[in-house]
Design a protein around this motif. Sequence first.
Motif, PDB file in Angstrom:
ATOM      1  N   ILE A 129       1.545  -3.185  -3.982  1.00 30.55           N
ATOM      2  CA  ILE A 129       0.458  -3.968  -3.404  1.00 30.55           C
ATOM      3  C   ILE A 129       0.978  -5.340  -2.979  1.00 30.55           C
ATOM      4  N   TRP A 133       2.156   2.463  -6.966  1.00 31.23           N
ATOM      5  CA  TRP A 133       1.787   1.874  -5.681  1.00 31.23           C
ATOM      6  C   TRP A 133       2.341   0.469  -5.560  1.00 31.23           C
ATOM      7  N   GLY A 181       0.807  -1.216   0.000  1.00 32.88           N
ATOM      8  CA  GLY A 181       0.000   0.000   0.000  1.00 32.88           C
ATOM      9  C   GLY A 181       0.840   1.265   0.000  1.00 32.88           C
TER      10      GLY A 181
END
Length: 243
Positions: free
Chosen positions: A243, A241, A155
Amino acid sequence: MSDTVSFGYQDVSPEEKTARVGGVFTNVAAKYDLMNDAMSGGMHRLWKDRFVAKLKPREGEQILDMAGGTGDIAFRIARSGASVTVADINPAMLEVGMDRAAKRGLDGLVWTEANAETLQFPDRFFDGYTIAFGIRNVTDIPAALREAHRVLKRGGRFFCLEFSTTEWPGFGDVYDAYSHKLVPQIGKLLANDADSYRYLIESIRRFPKMPEFKAMIAEAGFVQVRVEPIMGGLVAIHSGWKI
């Protein structure tokens, strides 16, 4: 990584680039703000404000500002209450930043000497990773991007501010003429160092164009990779980002 890498318009060994880039930033550390003013017409201050606004740092977060020695990005992030680690491979740049922080009364920043390609931080440690006008000076850019991905939490977000190639018709030619002819002269006048400023301009021209760099960020493992051109791509904010 290939046997040679770019140092401005020259192709040199990776080891030579690392050493020569170190020399450039040791030479310009004391005049770094003037250097950025010369290369951007003073607009780098507005671009950095926009960059940090897009990062949206929050109180309690851990942010790594890579190649951030003089503190320009870290000082902006610190206003949010986030904890900022300022990392730079060049101790002269860090000295300038620590001195500037002391004059501002900012004592909560962490300053550390680090190579973007081989970070000493643990896996999944930071909420955000920023690098402003530094990635093009890294010898092995893919390695640095992989390290950025490694040290971010799931995240976590990656933000890079860098000069690129403007797509505005005619403007690129004007900026090329300004940067190649005038910026080294300004460097000679302000810092008695035309060669370092000439390298910095040449390094912009050798840096990958926006779509290519966007693909490199994705290859390092980031998702939702985006690019925001500023002034037609003269400067760009790339983000992604983990993840």
